[in-house]
Scaffold this active site. Structure first.
Site: not given
Ligand SMILES: [Zn+2]
Length: 367
Positions: A77, A105, A138-139, A162, A343
């Site tokens: 994700d 990411d 995950e986020e 990651d 992000h």
């Molecule tokens: Zn990540």
């Protein structure tokens, strides 16, 4: 100029939308690509549990007989805005067009993992048994790894790809996190006519927070008040305030101490005003601390050195699937996947990093 194959793969992957809990299309694409490479792919039922349109993928590829199973993990994700990504390649760097994140990411790691297998097959390089774990959601909460079907894992070491920093960074320490949700209840009253009959939740909140140790607590511990909402109008003594806060530490005793300090302060100050603080504490994930003399750190260091890069052993203040895997008994470290400004709309990835990451994966699994 024609792009390298790993660049092509990366560009294709970031153009398949996969914001958190909408990883289905990307998982389908990955499953096809993995099966073409000879992997057996299993989808677990985490999707139903977390509300995503796919589960986590666990992909298994046999290697030399009797060899150890080495595991790698990336999350499928991305954060928002992550739909309709239009990657732009310029001077050896891949950017988004500035209206979305890039999705490096964690798709830089995913592209590197698949290209490592492609290259090894082409060059007939022997390898150990391999499992790739591609997680959802995950986020925003590590929900995929928390609901992973651990019974399907065959190894006990996992390299999570990651983390930020230069390729060659090995993250061996990450904090546990407590989420602290507070509702402060005062009592409304007309602010002009009879304020003495009211109890201001805003006053309680401000007094409590100003009495609190926050931000950097010590080398291992941090704490933050992240969000405050409340209030009705200037002429009403504020009856209720909601506060969202957190504390983190790689040392559990320090985390417990900090969280309890924050809880007690809210409660004591509320009581002194005649109000109430309702506090809910949730441990979001546990800490992980891998000692430098452990085998998995040695493996990572040797692989990085073999590429002529000096390894950097680091700790992080963030949480990742690495925390959850370690909590489930899988020795895991987080290796840099060359994420730059993740992000953000400025997120970018160096093509050189993708290539080095692919070669690093090969170093870790070749026999
Ligand atoms: Zn990540």
């Amino acid at each position: 100029m024609k792009n390298d194959r790993i660049v092509e793969r990366f560009l294709e992957y970031v153009q398949v939308d996969s914001e958190t809990k909408n990883e289905g299309a990307f998982a389908k694409r990955l499953k096809e690509d993995l099966e073409k490479l000879g992997f057996e792919v299993y989808e677990d039922n985490a999707g139903e549990k977390v509300g995503s349109n796919t589960g986590n993928l666990i992909a298994t590829l046999g290697g030399n007989e009797g060899s150890e199973t080495i595991m790698f993990s990336c999350h499928m994700d991305t954060v928002s805005p992550g739909n309709g990504i239009k990657p732009v390649v310029k001077d050896g760097v891949i950017y988004s067009d500035g209206t979305t994140i890039l999705g490096g990411d964690d798709k830089a790691g995913i592209a590197a993992l698949l290209e490592a297998i492609v290259k090894m097959k082409e060059e007939n390089i022997d390898h150990c048994n391999i499992q790739f774990i591609f997680t959802i959601a995950e986020e925003g909460g590590l929900f995929g790894s928390k609901n992973l079907d651990y019974s399907k894992l065959k190894g006990n070491k996992c390299f999570v790809l990651d983390s930020g920093g230069d390729i060659g960074t090995i993250v061996t320490k990450g904090p546990a996190q407590d989420k602290i949700s507070v509702v402060i209840k005062g009592k409304p009253a007309h602010a002009g006519v009879c304020p003495e009959e009211g109890i201001s939740a805003i006053e309680i909140a401000s007094k409590a927070i100003s009495n609190m140790k926050l931000l950097r607590i010590d080398e291992n511990t941090t704490a933050n008040i992240g969000k405050i909402t409340g209030g009705v109008a200037t002429n009403i003594v504020c009856p209720e305030v909601k506060i969202e806060a957190e504390a983190r530490s790689t040392v559990i005793e320090s985390l417990d101490e900090q969280t309890s300090h924050m809880v007690k302060t809210f409660k004591a100050v509320a009581e002194s005003f005649g109000g109430v603080a309702e506090v809910d504490v949730e441990r979001m994930y546990g800490e992980f601390v891998i000692e430098e003399n452990e085998e998995i750190v040695d493996m990572a260091k040797n692989a990085i050195k073999a590429l002529g890069i000096e390894p950097i052993v680091a700790s992080t203040g963030g949480g990742s699937d690495t925390n959850i895997f370690n909590g489930n008994g899988i020795k895991s470290v987080n290796l840099s996947s060359g994420e730059r400004a993740p992000h953000t709309l400025q997120e970018h990835v160096y093509i050189k990093d993708l290539e080095i990451l692919r070669d690093l994966v090969i170093e870790l699994i070749k026999e």
